[in-house]
Design a protein around this motif. Sequence first.
Motif, PDB file in Angstrom:
ATOM      1  N   UNK A 193      33.971  57.304  39.920  1.00  0.00           N
ATOM      2  CA  UNK A 193      32.996  56.230  40.107  1.00  0.00           C
ATOM      3  C   UNK A 193      33.707  54.884  40.039  1.00  0.00           C
ATOM      4  N   UNK A 194      33.819  54.197  41.173  1.00  0.00           N
ATOM      5  CA  UNK A 194      34.443  52.874  41.195  1.00  0.00           C
ATOM      6  C   UNK A 194      35.954  52.905  41.179  1.00  0.00           C
ATOM      7  N   UNK A 200      32.950  46.940  39.943  1.00  0.00           N
ATOM      8  CA  UNK A 200      32.942  45.857  38.962  1.00  0.00           C
ATOM      9  C   UNK A 200      32.885  46.425  37.545  1.00  0.00           C
ATOM     10  N   UNK A 201      32.129  47.521  37.371  1.00  0.00           N
ATOM     11  CA  UNK A 201      32.069  48.168  36.059  1.00  0.00           C
ATOM     12  C   UNK A 201      33.459  48.624  35.641  1.00  0.00           C
ATOM     13  N   UNK A 202      34.163  49.273  36.554  1.00  0.00           N
ATOM     14  CA  UNK A 202      35.498  49.778  36.243  1.00  0.00           C
ATOM     15  C   UNK A 202      36.457  48.633  35.908  1.00  0.00           C
ATOM     16  N   UNK A 203      36.340  47.519  36.624  1.00  0.00           N
ATOM     17  CA  UNK A 203      37.222  46.377  36.361  1.00  0.00           C
ATOM     18  C   UNK A 203      37.064  45.870  34.934  1.00  0.00           C
ATOM     19  N   UNK A 204      35.828  45.595  34.540  1.00  0.00           N
ATOM     20  CA  UNK A 204      35.611  45.016  33.217  1.00  0.00           C
ATOM     21  C   UNK A 204      35.818  46.038  32.108  1.00  0.00           C
ATOM     22  N   UNK A 205      35.520  47.286  32.366  1.00  0.00           N
ATOM     23  CA  UNK A 205      35.779  48.318  31.364  1.00  0.00           C
ATOM     24  C   UNK A 205      37.283  48.491  31.165  1.00  0.00           C
ATOM     25  N   UNK A 206      38.051  48.331  32.238  1.00  0.00           N
ATOM     26  CA  UNK A 206      39.506  48.404  32.104  1.00  0.00           C
ATOM     27  C   UNK A 206      40.024  47.269  31.238  1.00  0.00           C
ATOM     28  N   UNK A 229      16.856  49.462  37.656  1.00  0.00           N
ATOM     29  CA  UNK A 229      16.154  49.246  38.912  1.00  0.00           C
ATOM     30  C   UNK A 229      17.030  48.805  40.069  1.00  0.00           C
ATOM     31  N   UNK A 230      18.352  48.793  39.878  1.00  0.00           N
ATOM     32  CA  UNK A 230      19.255  48.357  40.945  1.00  0.00           C
ATOM     33  C   UNK A 230      20.404  49.352  41.085  1.00  0.00           C
ATOM     34  N   UNK A 231      21.046  49.319  42.245  1.00  0.00           N
ATOM     35  CA  UNK A 231      22.176  50.199  42.482  1.00  0.00           C
ATOM     36  C   UNK A 231      23.365  49.730  41.653  1.00  0.00           C
ATOM     37  N   UNK A 232      23.992  50.613  40.876  1.00  0.00           N
ATOM     38  CA  UNK A 232      25.142  50.205  40.062  1.00  0.00           C
ATOM     39  C   UNK A 232      26.298  49.718  40.938  1.00  0.00           C
ATOM     40  N   UNK A 233      27.116  48.854  40.379  1.00  0.00           N
ATOM     41  CA  UNK A 233      28.338  48.403  41.047  1.00  0.00           C
ATOM     42  C   UNK A 233      29.496  48.973  40.239  1.00  0.00           C
ATOM     43  N   UNK A 234      29.914  50.180  40.618  1.00  0.00           N
ATOM     44  CA  UNK A 234      30.912  50.884  39.826  1.00  0.00           C
ATOM     45  C   UNK A 234      32.282  50.208  39.861  1.00  0.00           C
TER      46      UNK A 234
END
Length: 272
Positions: free
Chosen positions: A99-100, A71-77, A64-69
């Motif tokens: 994406x991100x 921040x996603x990329x940072x933690x996935x890295x 229900x919210x816009x993704x923050x790619x």
Amino acid sequence: MDVMMKPLAFGGAAVGIVVLAAIGAGWAAADNGSLPTTDLKREAASGQAGAAYTLGMRYYDVDGHKPDYKKAAHWLTVAAKAGNARAQAQLAYLYQEGYGVSRDYAFARHWAGQAAAQGDGSAMDLLGDLYLHGLGVKRDYVTARSWFEKSAAKGNSAGQANLGWIYFYGLGVPKDCKRAVGDYRDSIRQSDPSGENNLAVAYFFGCGVPQNNTASLKWALIADRSIAAKPGLLTEGNKARIARNIVNLEQRMTASEIATAKDEAAKWKPGD
């Protein structure tokens, strides 16, 4: 009076309804975890790869919210560098789509290769997709098919849908629509919108199944419903193509046919 019909979206070797290249996002919604974000951040910062992956996916797949790619990329890295295969596969996808991070097919191939070496089926599918479309590598249908076969053998629904596409268009293999439809149905058992859309394509062309516009619209509608349940699974471009397929199909059909397709799509459940 004759009515001008808009052409269906074009893709592949023939004019008609588009066939998507399925892209596995490499995650399950449950991987977002139940811990509060503050707790996940603390664990991730302490070097726990699983927590970093879960946190990254929470930013990627936000209900229900816009993704923050970014921040996603940072933690996935963080998780990927620690050796987490699921994070490596998802990070590869982010680099493939931009994406991100800046789009970088070399990084996509690197991280997908790391994950595939650990047996990740979604990473195998992504490697196949790179070779299928010649993204950062020379287009090679044989290598693409090999990766899709490995992905499908792992039970990855996107790999199954992409393997079907290889046979549907005869890319490096003899064209075999019945084989393609079988692969699409394997994908559909996991409610994958790519397999569902591609089965709609098969019904539109009458390839591997009898030609049937009502059945085609039914499966396109089911694909659209699956996207609503898994919004992060396909790119925005592929989502838009499915939406256009629905509009263009309806322009070719009677009100009664459309109503039947909608009714059948609404009644359909995974496993039927």
